[in-house]
Design a protein around this motif. Sequence first.
Motif, short mmCIF file in Angstrom:
data_model
loop_
_atom_site.label_atom_id
_atom_site.label_comp_id
_atom_site.label_asym_id
_atom_site.label_seq_id
_atom_site.Cartn_x
_atom_site.Cartn_y
_atom_site.Cartn_z
N SER A 1 7.11 -6.30 19.66
CA SER A 1 6.52 -7.57 20.07
C SER A 1 6.73 -7.73 21.57
O SER A 1 7.56 -7.05 22.16
N PHE A 2 5.98 -8.61 22.16
CA PHE A 2 6.14 -8.87 23.57
C PHE A 2 7.49 -9.53 23.81
O PHE A 2 7.91 -10.40 23.06
N ARG A 3 8.18 -9.08 24.85
CA ARG A 3 9.50 -9.61 25.18
C ARG A 3 9.54 -9.95 26.67
O ARG A 3 8.73 -9.46 27.46
N ALA A 4 10.51 -10.75 27.07
CA ALA A 4 10.65 -11.16 28.45
C ALA A 4 10.81 -9.96 29.39
O ALA A 4 10.29 -9.96 30.50
N HIS A 5 11.49 -8.92 28.94
CA HIS A 5 11.71 -7.75 29.80
C HIS A 5 10.39 -7.08 30.18
O HIS A 5 10.28 -6.48 31.25
N GLY A 6 9.39 -7.22 29.34
CA GLY A 6 8.08 -6.66 29.66
C GLY A 6 7.49 -7.28 30.92
O GLY A 6 6.77 -6.60 31.67
N LEU A 7 7.79 -8.55 31.18
CA LEU A 7 7.28 -9.18 32.40
C LEU A 7 8.04 -8.71 33.62
O LEU A 7 7.48 -8.65 34.72
N LEU B 1 7.40 -5.41 38.47
CA LEU B 1 7.70 -4.22 39.27
C LEU B 1 6.46 -3.36 39.47
O LEU B 1 6.23 -2.83 40.56
N ARG B 2 5.64 -3.24 38.44
CA ARG B 2 4.39 -2.49 38.57
C ARG B 2 3.46 -3.18 39.58
O ARG B 2 2.82 -2.53 40.38
N ALA B 3 3.41 -4.51 39.53
CA ALA B 3 2.55 -5.25 40.46
C ALA B 3 3.03 -5.03 41.90
O ALA B 3 2.21 -4.85 42.81
N LEU B 4 4.33 -5.03 42.11
CA LEU B 4 4.87 -4.78 43.45
C LEU B 4 4.51 -3.36 43.91
O LEU B 4 4.11 -3.15 45.06
N ALA B 5 4.64 -2.40 43.02
CA ALA B 5 4.29 -1.01 43.36
C ALA B 5 2.80 -0.89 43.67
O ALA B 5 2.40 -0.24 44.64
#
Length: 181
Positions: A113-119, A124-128
């Motif tokens: 399921s979606f979890r907070a750690h996924g955000l 981090l991907r958005a920053l990269a």
Amino acid sequence: GTVARLAIELLLNLAARRYDAHLLGQQHIRDGRLCWRPHKTLRSTNKMLKVRIIPEFQAALDATPRSENVLTFLTTDRGKPFASAAAFGNKFADWCRAAGLKPVLCDDGRVRSFRAHGLRKAALRALAHAGCSGSEMMNVSGHSSLAQLQEYLDEVEQERMADAAIDKLIKQTEAEAGEGQ
């Protein structure tokens, strides 16, 4: 104006761990920045993070009603601070289910399921993708070594290189098609 929306903005814009996210509050804002010491590094580096509040996060802060005498931004349905990071994480999963998000099949073959750690990972991907260096990313997320971030940098670099390769292939194919006419 919901706590769920505020949680999303907090996690996406600060790349914060859920433990830190559930404790952050108005007392951590100084000069337009959120300033805190990540729990995970208290005993090792004791690093202070000072991350500028971007407009989307500020808008979510402004739109979310706050309970008086509660220091944390993120609160339960009763307006109280979450008892633990796990309690916040469980509530985050509830919000995801309520929003109709379905569990996903992960690279390791497990369904999650979606979890907070996924955000945190998404941040981090958005920053990269924005072209941030590993050092810049570390100073937002609180990671203590570049090796910990290399996965995100490598992933984005792979996408960039694959795009460049496909662009060259398309250009070559178009050139060959033009010669045949």
